[in-house]
Design a protein around this motif. Structure first.
Motif, PDB file in Angstrom:
ATOM      1  N   PHE A  27       0.788  -1.108   0.033  1.00  0.00           N
ATOM      2  CA  PHE A  27       0.224   0.021   0.096  1.00  0.00           C
ATOM      3  C   PHE A  27       0.883   1.288  -0.129  1.00  0.00           C
ATOM      4  CE2 PHE A  27      -2.683  -3.366   1.330  1.00  0.00           C
ATOM      5  CZ  PHE A  27      -3.962  -3.209   0.914  1.00  0.00           C
ATOM      6  N   LYS A  28       0.129   2.328  -0.405  1.00  0.00           N
ATOM      7  CA  LYS A  28       0.832   3.688  -0.616  1.00  0.00           C
ATOM      8  C   LYS A  28       1.049   4.144   0.864  1.00  0.00           C
ATOM      9  CE  LYS A  28      -0.827   4.691  -4.897  1.00  0.00           C
ATOM     10  NZ  LYS A  28      -1.610   5.762  -5.856  1.00  0.00           N
ATOM     11  N   SER A  29       0.564   3.601   2.155  1.00  0.00           N
ATOM     12  CA  SER A  29       0.804   4.324   3.364  1.00  0.00           C
ATOM     13  C   SER A  29       0.554   3.098   4.398  1.00  0.00           C
ATOM     14  CB  SER A  29      -0.505   5.399   3.667  1.00  0.00           C
ATOM     15  OG  SER A  29      -1.652   4.595   3.614  1.00  0.00           O
ATOM     16  N   ARG A  30       1.248   3.309   5.603  1.00  0.00           N
ATOM     17  CA  ARG A  30       1.012   2.226   6.798  1.00  0.00           C
ATOM     18  C   ARG A  30      -0.125   2.130   7.237  1.00  0.00           C
ATOM     19  NH1 ARG A  30       5.623   5.645   7.087  1.00  0.00           N
ATOM     20  NH2 ARG A  30       7.595   4.910   7.087  1.00  0.00           N
ATOM     21  N   ASP A  35      -0.206   4.807  15.280  1.00  0.00           N
ATOM     22  CA  ASP A  35       1.301   4.722  15.177  1.00  0.00           C
ATOM     23  C   ASP A  35       1.382   5.021  13.517  1.00  0.00           C
ATOM     24  OD1 ASP A  35       1.833   4.851  17.652  1.00  0.00           O
ATOM     25  OD2 ASP A  35       2.128   2.548  17.711  1.00  0.00           O
ATOM     26  N   ALA A  36       0.591   3.957  12.739  1.00  0.00           N
ATOM     27  CA  ALA A  36       0.946   3.956  11.218  1.00  0.00           C
ATOM     28  C   ALA A  36       0.596   5.388  10.767  1.00  0.00           C
ATOM     29  CB  ALA A  36      -0.053   2.980  10.718  1.00  0.00           C
ATOM     30  N   ALA A  37      -0.464   6.211  10.909  1.00  0.00           N
ATOM     31  CA  ALA A  37      -0.896   7.370  10.518  1.00  0.00           C
ATOM     32  C   ALA A  37       0.319   8.484  10.955  1.00  0.00           C
ATOM     33  CB  ALA A  37      -2.099   7.751  10.955  1.00  0.00           C
ATOM     34  N   GLU A  38       0.605   8.455  12.257  1.00  0.00           N
ATOM     35  CA  GLU A  38       1.895   9.442  12.651  1.00  0.00           C
ATOM     36  C   GLU A  38       3.069   9.362  11.839  1.00  0.00           C
ATOM     37  OE1 GLU A  38       2.147   8.942  16.839  1.00  0.00           O
ATOM     38  OE2 GLU A  38       0.514   9.817  17.204  1.00  0.00           O
ATOM     39  N   ASN A  39       3.633   7.981  11.576  1.00  0.00           N
ATOM     40  CA  ASN A  39       4.697   7.873  10.580  1.00  0.00           C
ATOM     41  C   ASN A  39       4.439   8.159   9.322  1.00  0.00           C
ATOM     42  OD1 ASN A  39       6.077   6.750  12.858  1.00  0.00           O
ATOM     43  ND2 ASN A  39       5.627   4.790  12.563  1.00  0.00           N
ATOM     44  N   LEU A  64       5.008  11.889   9.111  1.00  0.00           N
ATOM     45  CA  LEU A  64       6.299  12.458   9.186  1.00  0.00           C
ATOM     46  C   LEU A  64       7.235  11.995   7.931  1.00  0.00           C
ATOM     47  CD1 LEU A  64       7.292  10.963  12.623  1.00  0.00           C
ATOM     48  CD2 LEU A  64       7.060  13.149  11.867  1.00  0.00           C
ATOM     49  N   ASP A  65       6.633  10.929   7.261  1.00  0.00           N
ATOM     50  CA  ASP A  65       7.295  10.552   5.892  1.00  0.00           C
ATOM     51  C   ASP A  65       7.068  11.518   4.750  1.00  0.00           C
ATOM     52  OD1 ASP A  65       8.769   8.614   6.792  1.00  0.00           O
ATOM     53  OD2 ASP A  65       7.826   6.834   5.812  1.00  0.00           O
TER      54      ASP A  65
END
Length: 682
Positions: free
Chosen positions: A309-312, A634-638, A641-642
């Motif tokens: 996927f394009k995001s965590r 946690d996935a959304a926060e990372n 940041l990316d």
């Protein structure tokens, strides 16, 4: 077991440690042993701490520098070099040191005098270990309230330490996840039981269509998994041939430099053999290219795929949803790390995994049952006085002075330790066929299996079999007294577990440090390949499936016997201290009180048991989910940041390439200078 047997066991184990540890410090300094003791620095081409002078006497003198260095290593250094799993091992030993140090101080100061002064001297009983255990306390004595208070203290203190450990490890895990934001498994899920596309007679188009439809904004790409067993075998053969060609080339070049005419015939033979092997390698490479063709691979397609996927947050959401009304279709979970994938078990259908698990459970249960035979034999040796009554030829041991002390003191624990050593490897082999798609899950399963095996066999069966001859009749005639009889058996086995802790700690950890198996293997390998061959470093991970259950068993023994026999506690401190140094360098009370006819103390332990159970359930709810799942927060926060750093696209693009099956990865085969170097690619 008499005091002479305990002293014999202590003397032998201490002697082995005093020989093994200095020997290790000497062997560690030898450059020829670098592949064993400096495997990781050698693989990273770091400078090795050897004396430049080969004739230096310092290399042959024992030293304790490695010991002081082990205590100076920080937890951050352990995490950075070896990961969070290695830190958990070290924290387990630290927990043992902190817990049993306090328990020892209180037990020796409070509990030991209580036990020792409970009865008058009778027939020299003060000179046996029973004089220092709860067995010396009279039935119905009010002194048992001291034992109950101590039981409450160690239980609450243990819970406090455990809560702190859980919380600190959880914080470190969250920090570790945030630090390793580039890991491809954070963007990838595993999809199993993919249905077949009737139109195209394939599954890959079905994957792309399904996730493009349901995740149009976050879906990126996919990688199908194939049954490439024959392809992987061909690649392995090609690598082996390439190594042989490289060895022959190096050997012939070395002989040419010597310029010896007498070796010309031998050189010609080696050149001809190398040319023959190169032809075989070229033919094998051609076969590998054919097996890697798309048409060939499509026939070997498995109903498994890695979807990126394009995001965590997109991957985390997709991993935990049920994607079809039929619960056995489109099964998803977070992907393991690429290096953690068990490609062999990817071929196992999800629907038959329960059968694999049942087979493993049956095999492990049978092993546990059959292992009761050597455990019973070991306890027969330990109970020498009873053994003489049932087997008169055993009296011959008394003919040699001191031999009976060695046989009853050291031999039972050494034999038991020898049998135990093969159990983790056997359980790990079973866990590998249980259908786990991640190697780490195989280790976790093996770890649980080994722990339950040790608790059932080494602890409970050792307790029972040690008094088996006395208890069988009582179990049959008075079944209501089973808890009391069990408690009495626990108390009677205190001396055996002292010798077990001594053997496992002093001898076991010392041999763990020395790595005799690796040394013997290295010698055999050098004899086969020749002394001039450069040996590659022996890189291997810590056997968590063996270390954690054995250490946990020692914690269990310590907690049980802290109240029963506090003299065992100092030995446990030594056990955990030595274990800490070694692995940095690598990296039932209700029945007991009932037995003593103190029903009030027995009933008072019930709330403590309930409180302990509630604590366990709370910790499972509070901490365990964070280790099993990657949270959406946690996935959304990372991801945020990316995105700010412009790295999100780079990370998910790299993720899909990380899950290429082993048989489809580019491989370089090093051949001789005269031949071209083939490149196998997908």
């Amino acid at each position: 077991m008499n005091p002479h047997s305990l002293l014999a066991s202590a003397a032998i184990n201490i002697g082995l440690a005093l020989v093994t540890l200095p020997l290790f410090s000497v062997l560690k300094k030898q450059p020829s042993n670098a592949p064993i003791y400096y495997a990781r620095p050698l693989s990273r081409r770091h400078h090795l701490p050897f004396d430049d002078s080969s004739s230096s006497l310092n290399r042959f003198l024992p030293s304790l520098v490695w010991l002081s260095r082990a205590f100076r290593v920080t937890e951050d250094e352990i995490v950075q070099a070896h990961g969070l799993d290695a830190l958990v091992i070290i924290r387990l030993f630290k927990f043992g040191i902190k817990f049993f140090t306090v328990c020892s101080l209180v037990g020796l100061v409070v509990l030991l005098p209580t036990n020792y002064g409970a009865q008058e001297v009778q027939n020299g009983s003060y000179f046996t270990m029973d004089s220092f255990t709860i067995s010396n306390v009279k039935r119905g004595s009010n002194r048992l309230w001291v034992h109950f208070a101590f039981l409450c203290f160690i239980s609450l203190y243990g819970m406090y330490l455990l809560y702190k450990e859980y919380n600190e490890i959880l914080i470190r895990r969250i920090w570790q996840i945030q630090k390793l934001k580039h890991r491809p498994d954070q963007f990838t899920i595993v999809v199993r039981e993919i249905p077949l596309c009737i139109e195209h007679k394939a599954r890959d188009c079905c994957v792309d269509h399904f996730f493009s439809k349901h995740y149009p904004n976050t879906y990126y790409s996919y990688q199908m998994v194939y049954n490439t067993e024959d392809l992987e075998e061909s690649v392995s053969q090609a690598k082996s041939l390439a190594r042989k060609i490289e060895d022959l080339t190096e050997s012939s070049m070395a002989k040419r430099r010597k310029n010896k005419l007498s070796l010309l015939g031998l050189l010609h033979q080696e050149t001809s053999k190398a040319a023959f092997l190169e032809e075989k390698l070229q033919a094998l490479c051609h076969r590998i290219h054919q097996l890697q063709c798309k048409d060939t691979l499509q026939k070997k397609e498995l109903p498994v795929a890695f979807v990126t996927f394009k995001s965590r947050s997109g991957a985390a959401a997709a991993a935990h949803l049920q994607h079809h009304s039929h619960p056995l279709l489109w099964i998803t979970e977070l992907a393991p790390e690429p290096r953690d994938v068990s490609w062999r078990n990817m071929r196992v259908s999800y629907r038959v995994v329960p059968l694999y698990k049942l087979g493993v459970l049956i095999a492990a249960s049978l092993l546990t049952v059959f292992f009761a035979i050597p455990v019973t034999a070991v306890q027969g040796i330990a109970k020498y006085e009873k053994l003489k009554q049932w087997f008169p030829p055993a009296r011959a041991v008394q003919l040699i002075p001191g031999l009976s002390s060695i046989v009853t003191g050291y031999l039972p624990s050494a034999v038991l330790k020898g049998f135990i050593y093969i159990v983790p490897l056997t359980m790990f082999a079973m866990a590998k066929i249980a259908g786990c798609i991640a190697r780490s899950k195989e280790e976790i399963k093996a770890c649980n299996m080994v722990f339950y095996f040790l608790v059932g066999n080494v602890f409970f069966w050792s307790v029972l079999s040690g008094s088996l001859l006395d208890l069988i009749g009582q179990f049959i005639s008075h079944p209501k007294n089973v808890p009391s009889q069990l408690a009495g058996a626990v108390s009677a086995q205190a001396d055996f577990f002292v010798t077990y802790i001594l053997t496992d700690g002093l001898s076991g950890f010392s041999l763990e440090l020395l790595q005799p198996g690796m040394l013997i293997w290295d010698i055999l390998k050098s004899c086969v390949h020749g002394c001039q061959r450069e040996t590659s470093p022996y890189l291997y991970s810590l056997p968590y499936f063996r270390i954690i259950p054995l250490v946990s068993l020692s914690v269990l023994i310590g907690i049980v016997y802290a109240v029963v026999a506090p003299l065992l506690l100092p030995f446990l401190i030594l056990y955990f201290c030595l274990g800490y140094v070694v692995y940095v360098n690598q990296i039932t009370m209700v029945g007991l009180f009932g037995l003593k006819l103190k029903p009030a103390a027995s009933i008072s332990t019930i709330p403590l048991i309930l409180f302990t159970w509630m604590f366990n359930e709370y910790c499972k709810m509070r901490f365990l989910p964070s280790f099993h799942h990657y949270t959406l927060q946690d996935a959304a926060e990372n991801d945020e940041l990316d995105e700010k750093c412009g790295l999100l696209e780079l990370h998910y693009e790299n993720a899909i390439n990380a899950y290429c099956p082993p048989g489809l990865r580019p491989v370089n085969f090093m051949a001789s200078e005269s031949s071209s170097t083939p490149l196998v690619s997908s």
